[in-house]
Design an enzyme around this catalytic site. Structure first.
Site, mmCIF file in Angstrom:
data_model
loop_
_atom_site.group_PDB
_atom_site.id
_atom_site.type_symbol
_atom_site.label_atom_id
_atom_site.label_comp_id
_atom_site.label_asym_id
_atom_site.label_seq_id
_atom_site.Cartn_x
_atom_site.Cartn_y
_atom_site.Cartn_z
ATOM 1 N N SER A 132 -50.162 60.141 15.778
ATOM 2 C CA SER A 132 -50.830 58.854 15.951
ATOM 3 C C SER A 132 -52.273 58.941 15.436
ATOM 4 C CB SER A 132 -50.830 58.475 17.434
ATOM 5 O OG SER A 132 -51.756 57.430 17.655
ATOM 6 N N HIS A 147 -48.189 57.964 12.467
ATOM 7 C CA HIS A 147 -47.806 56.903 13.410
ATOM 8 C C HIS A 147 -48.954 55.898 13.479
ATOM 9 C CE1 HIS A 147 -45.657 55.427 17.037
ATOM 10 N NE2 HIS A 147 -46.858 55.247 17.555
ATOM 11 N N ASP A 175 -50.458 52.696 15.145
ATOM 12 C CA ASP A 175 -50.375 51.876 16.361
ATOM 13 C C ASP A 175 -51.065 50.531 16.137
ATOM 14 O OD1 ASP A 175 -49.010 53.480 18.404
ATOM 15 O OD2 ASP A 175 -50.650 54.897 18.091
ATOM 16 N N HIS A 205 -45.771 51.317 14.539
ATOM 17 C CA HIS A 205 -45.429 50.921 15.907
ATOM 18 C C HIS A 205 -46.159 49.617 16.213
ATOM 19 C CE1 HIS A 205 -45.789 52.029 20.492
ATOM 20 N NE2 HIS A 205 -45.053 50.959 20.284
ATOM 21 N N MET A 235 -47.224 46.828 18.467
ATOM 22 C CA MET A 235 -47.374 46.350 19.854
ATOM 23 C C MET A 235 -47.982 44.956 19.761
ATOM 24 S SD MET A 235 -48.717 49.940 21.390
ATOM 25 C CE MET A 235 -49.083 50.583 19.765
ATOM 26 N N ASP A 292 -43.170 58.355 22.964
ATOM 27 C CA ASP A 292 -44.576 58.095 22.656
ATOM 28 C C ASP A 292 -45.380 57.941 23.944
ATOM 29 O OD1 ASP A 292 -46.972 57.264 21.555
ATOM 30 O OD2 ASP A 292 -46.204 55.390 20.741
HETATM 31 C C1 DX5 Z 1 -50.082 54.006 23.031
HETATM 32 C C2 DX5 Z 1 -49.685 54.384 21.627
HETATM 33 C C3 DX5 Z 1 -49.507 55.850 21.391
HETATM 34 C C4 DX5 Z 1 -50.686 56.696 21.722
HETATM 35 C C5 DX5 Z 1 -50.345 58.156 21.649
HETATM 36 O O1 DX5 Z 1 -50.038 52.643 23.180
HETATM 37 O O2 DX5 Z 1 -48.474 53.759 21.284
HETATM 38 O O3 DX5 Z 1 -49.029 56.074 20.075
HETATM 39 O O4 DX5 Z 1 -51.784 56.443 20.939
HETATM 40 O O5 DX5 Z 1 -51.449 58.850 22.083
HETATM 41 P P1 DX5 Z 1 -51.394 60.037 23.147
HETATM 42 O O6 DX5 Z 1 -50.615 61.146 22.511
HETATM 43 O O7 DX5 Z 1 -52.804 60.321 23.362
HETATM 44 O O8 DX5 Z 1 -50.704 59.501 24.387
HETATM 45 ZN ZN ZN Z 2 -47.463 54.396 19.387
#
Ligand code: DX5
Ligand code: ZN
Length: 216
Positions: free
Chosen positions: A7, A32, A34, A67, A69, A176
């Site tokens: 990420s 990844h 986000d 990803h 959201m 994740d």
């Molecule tokens: C959270 C994201 C993740 C996150 C992962 O909403 O989807 O991808 O950034 O980060 P860590 O590994 O720090 O949980």
């Molecule tokens: Zn994510």
């Protein structure tokens, strides 16, 4: 074999290029991305993630794993298609009904991308089982989506077992949130074959070792 999708959420702008090269050297399998819209989750990362995708497009051939959201999935899919992402994942909870879920799956596939559905911690995984034959990936959230650095929710990881029972061999089962060497092992033991990690990798003294510890 498990693959690692790193990420880029918590990477500062001034460090992005250097970090991408380091992650490439450390053999991350995916980047990844986000994407948050300030509606589905409070945070808004759209502009910065678009900028990061532009950099990535110029400097690396490592595939992108997007990803989303976001509430308005189709619109955001359209914004990221220009980067030819390998995978586009959207949230089941962003859809009004099952028909919308199916329409989005088909839309992403028609665009030649692999498609994933993600489930938030409170969502019963049984709700998405009917879509498995049409999916390339299921993303199990082990934190509340919205920001990095949260604690792994072990209960949520149990969903992996249910998906594994119903999945075809080719399905990617991705996890994740709060992934480190230990929680990652729990997930792969349950049947996950793709791990997303952020904080664990960046906090490590050696990025290469951190990624390799997740792979084994
Ligand atoms: C959270 C994201 C993740 C996150 C992962 O909403 O989807 O991808 O950034 O980060 P860590 O590994 O720090 O949980
Ligand atoms: Zn994510």
């Amino acid at each position: 074999m498990v693959d690692i999708s790193t990420s880029l959420l918590s990477v500062k702008k001034e460090k992005i290029i250097d970090t991408v090269y380091k992650l490439e050297d450390a053999n991350t399998n995916y980047f990844h991305i986000d994407v948050m819209d300030g509606e589905f989750v409070e945070n808004d990362t759209h502009d910065i993630m678009l900028e990061y995708c532009e950099y990535l497009d110029n400097i690396t051939k490592i595939p992108l794993d997007i990803h989303l959201m976001v509430k308005d999935v189709k619109n955001f899919v359209d914004s990221y298609l220009i980067f030819n992402p390998n995978i586009i994942t959207f949230h089941y909870e962003a859809c009004k009904n099952k028909e919308e879920v199916m329409n989005l799956i088909n839309y992403i596939k028609e665009k030649g991308r692999r498609v994933g559905i993600s489930v938030k911690p409170e969502t019963d995984v049984k709700e998405i089982l009917e879509f498995l034959p049409d999916l390339d990936l299921v993303l199990v959230m082990t934190v509340e989506p919205g920001f990095g650095g949260q604690k792994f929710m072990a209960d949520c990881a149990e969903k992996i077992k249910v998906i594994k029972q119903h999945a075809t061999q080719n399905l990617f089962i991705q996890v994740d949130g709060g992934i480190n060497a230990e929680t990652g092992k729990t997930c792969t033991k349950y049947g996950a074959n793709s791990l997303v990690a952020g904080s664990y990798i960046y906090k490590a003294e050696n990025i290469k070792e951190a990624i390799s510890s997740l792979k084994h």
